[in-house]
Design a protein around this motif. Structure first.
Motif, PDB file in Angstrom:
ATOM      1  N   UNK A 186       4.472  -0.816   3.184  1.00  0.00           N
ATOM      2  CA  UNK A 186       3.934   0.540   3.042  1.00  0.00           C
ATOM      3  C   UNK A 186       4.997   1.433   2.412  1.00  0.00           C
ATOM      4  N   UNK A 187       4.591   2.150   1.346  1.00  0.00           N
ATOM      5  CA  UNK A 187       5.473   3.106   0.703  1.00  0.00           C
ATOM      6  C   UNK A 187       5.024   4.538   1.034  1.00  0.00           C
ATOM      7  N   UNK A 188       5.945   5.460   0.861  1.00  0.00           N
ATOM      8  CA  UNK A 188       5.748   6.897   1.115  1.00  0.00           C
ATOM      9  C   UNK A 188       5.580   7.220   2.593  1.00  0.00           C
ATOM     10  N   UNK A 228       0.846  -1.199   0.000  1.00  0.00           N
ATOM     11  CA  UNK A 228       0.000   0.000   0.000  1.00  0.00           C
ATOM     12  C   UNK A 228       0.878   1.245   0.000  1.00  0.00           C
ATOM     13  N   UNK A 229       0.731   2.059  -1.030  1.00  0.00           N
ATOM     14  CA  UNK A 229       1.342   3.380  -1.049  1.00  0.00           C
ATOM     15  C   UNK A 229       0.342   4.345  -0.424  1.00  0.00           C
ATOM     16  N   UNK A 230       0.626   4.776   0.796  1.00  0.00           N
ATOM     17  CA  UNK A 230      -0.221   5.753   1.483  1.00  0.00           C
ATOM     18  C   UNK A 230       0.395   7.125   1.225  1.00  0.00           C
ATOM     19  N   UNK A 231      -0.231   7.886   0.382  1.00  0.00           N
ATOM     20  CA  UNK A 231       0.399   9.105  -0.118  1.00  0.00           C
ATOM     21  C   UNK A 231       0.792  10.061   1.014  1.00  0.00           C
ATOM     22  N   UNK A 232       2.084  10.488   0.964  1.00  0.00           N
ATOM     23  CA  UNK A 232       2.616  11.486   1.903  1.00  0.00           C
ATOM     24  C   UNK A 232       2.209  11.141   3.338  1.00  0.00           C
ATOM     25  N   UNK A 233       2.707  10.025   3.843  1.00  0.00           N
ATOM     26  CA  UNK A 233       2.279   9.487   5.134  1.00  0.00           C
ATOM     27  C   UNK A 233       3.302   9.814   6.222  1.00  0.00           C
ATOM     28  N   UNK A 234       3.205  10.925   6.915  1.00  0.00           N
ATOM     29  CA  UNK A 234       2.493  12.169   6.723  1.00  0.00           C
ATOM     30  C   UNK A 234       3.526  13.244   6.416  1.00  0.00           C
ATOM     31  N   UNK A 235       3.133  14.307   5.739  1.00  0.00           N
ATOM     32  CA  UNK A 235       4.105  15.335   5.374  1.00  0.00           C
ATOM     33  C   UNK A 235       3.579  16.710   5.726  1.00  0.00           C
ATOM     34  N   UNK A 236       4.516  17.614   5.961  1.00  0.00           N
ATOM     35  CA  UNK A 236       4.148  18.996   6.270  1.00  0.00           C
ATOM     36  C   UNK A 236       3.486  19.661   5.072  1.00  0.00           C
ATOM     37  N   UNK A 237       3.844  19.221   3.867  1.00  0.00           N
ATOM     38  CA  UNK A 237       3.306  19.840   2.657  1.00  0.00           C
ATOM     39  C   UNK A 237       1.795  19.660   2.565  1.00  0.00           C
ATOM     40  N   UNK A 294      11.402 -13.600   1.969  1.00  0.00           N
ATOM     41  CA  UNK A 294      12.147 -12.347   1.834  1.00  0.00           C
ATOM     42  C   UNK A 294      11.282 -11.400   1.021  1.00  0.00           C
ATOM     43  N   UNK A 295      10.990 -10.244   1.572  1.00  0.00           N
ATOM     44  CA  UNK A 295      10.173  -9.256   0.882  1.00  0.00           C
ATOM     45  C   UNK A 295      11.017  -8.034   0.572  1.00  0.00           C
ATOM     46  N   UNK A 296      10.957  -7.594  -0.678  1.00  0.00           N
ATOM     47  CA  UNK A 296      11.634  -6.365  -1.072  1.00  0.00           C
ATOM     48  C   UNK A 296      10.580  -5.377  -1.550  1.00  0.00           C
ATOM     49  N   UNK A 297      10.466  -4.238  -0.867  1.00  0.00           N
ATOM     50  CA  UNK A 297       9.487  -3.230  -1.225  1.00  0.00           C
ATOM     51  C   UNK A 297      10.171  -2.055  -1.923  1.00  0.00           C
ATOM     52  N   UNK A 322      11.646   9.871   1.727  1.00  0.00           N
ATOM     53  CA  UNK A 322      10.691   8.795   2.029  1.00  0.00           C
ATOM     54  C   UNK A 322      11.374   7.620   2.720  1.00  0.00           C
ATOM     55  N   UNK A 323      10.594   6.902   3.480  1.00  0.00           N
ATOM     56  CA  UNK A 323      10.996   5.626   4.059  1.00  0.00           C
ATOM     57  C   UNK A 323      10.137   4.514   3.465  1.00  0.00           C
ATOM     58  N   UNK A 324      10.620   3.295   3.563  1.00  0.00           N
ATOM     59  CA  UNK A 324       9.823   2.098   3.304  1.00  0.00           C
ATOM     60  C   UNK A 324       9.520   1.446   4.662  1.00  0.00           C
TER      61      UNK A 324
END
Length: 256
Positions: A77-79, A44-53, A174-177, A115-117
């Motif tokens: 989880x991405x972003x 799941x890419x949760x957009x800008x999770x969370x950003x000041x922008x 082994x999972x690679x995101x 970003x982090x994964x």
């Protein structure tokens, strides 16, 4: 699940509770139940999770996110952004005694977007197998006949892929995101996007062929692939990765 956060909003609590019930019913209708013999994996890419922008998410959307996550055992989880406050709140809603998370360091530079994964997992069904690392594309070996002349540095992905090992019952995975570069969106076969996908797919496929501990390898995440007929998808399948038949009919667009 812990719902005490939404109870603080006395005015909106009845509406939010009703929305959560509808969400729970919809998830139950679409997602099979978790069980010891039926471990569910999600990305799941949760957009800008969370950003000041874009601003911090409030208690209400975090509860919806947690409700969706709760239906799976292991979620890539991405972003995830530099500040982990939102992620920590979601895990707290899920229940810290049963849930945990692992995150990568921040990807530096403008395309990296700081970003982090992350992997979020239900400890009742999944355990971290003590293997974790950011994936570095190995150098290119330059040969003259059989003799190695030098090793040239390889290009790296803008957002560093993150690899973790997990134990699911008797199975080890082994999972690679990844979160592949999107570009300006004008070209479904953006050369930079194709290059990134090819780099990570080829590197991991080579490891899988040569190393026993890479035998159960899953490559997942946000590839920004527009269509299954694009060169971006071919870069994955040409490396030897296979999309499970049951997933090939899943819609290609974002969730409405």
């Amino acid at each position: 699940m812990f719902y005490y956060g939404i109870k603080r909003n006395k005015k909106e609590y009845p509406r939010i509770a009703g929305d959560l019930i509808r969400l729970k019913d919809a998830l139950t209708a679409q997602i099979p139940p978790k069980s010891a013999g039926n471990t569910l994996l999600a990305t799941w890419n949760i957009r800008e999770f969370d950003s000041k922008a874009y601003g911090d998410r409030g208690e209400e959307p975090l509860h919806y996110i947690a409700e969706i996550m709760s239906r799976f055992d292991l979620i890539a989880v991405q972003e995830v952004r530099e500040d982990l406050t939102a992620l920590k709140k979601v895990v707290a809603i899920l229940g810290n005694q049963h849930w945990d998370y692992i995150v990568s360091d921040v990807s530096e530079g403008t395309p990296g977007n700081r970003e982090r994964m992350a992997f979020v997992y239900d400890k009742r069904h999944v355990s971290f197998s003590s293997i974790a690392g950011e994936v570095v594309i190995p150098p290119i070996e330059v040969k003259d006949g059989r003799k190695t002349i030098r090793y040239d540095p390889s290009d790296q992905l803008y957002r560093t892929p993150y690899l973790c090992g997990f134990q699911l019952g008797w199975s080890k995975l082994l999972l690679c995101t990844v979160h592949i570069l999107f570009g300006d969106g004008s070209d479904e076969n953006d050369p930079k996007r194709v290059r990134e996908i090819k780099l990570i797919a080829d590197a991991l496929a080579k490891r899988s062929r040569e190393r026993q501990d890479y035998s159960n390898l899953v490559l997942l995440g946000d590839f920004n692939i527009f269509s299954r007929e694009d060169l971006t998808m071919e870069a994955i399948t040409d490396a030897g990765f296979v999309v499970d038949e049951s997933l090939q009919s899943v819609p290609e667009t974002n969730v409405g």
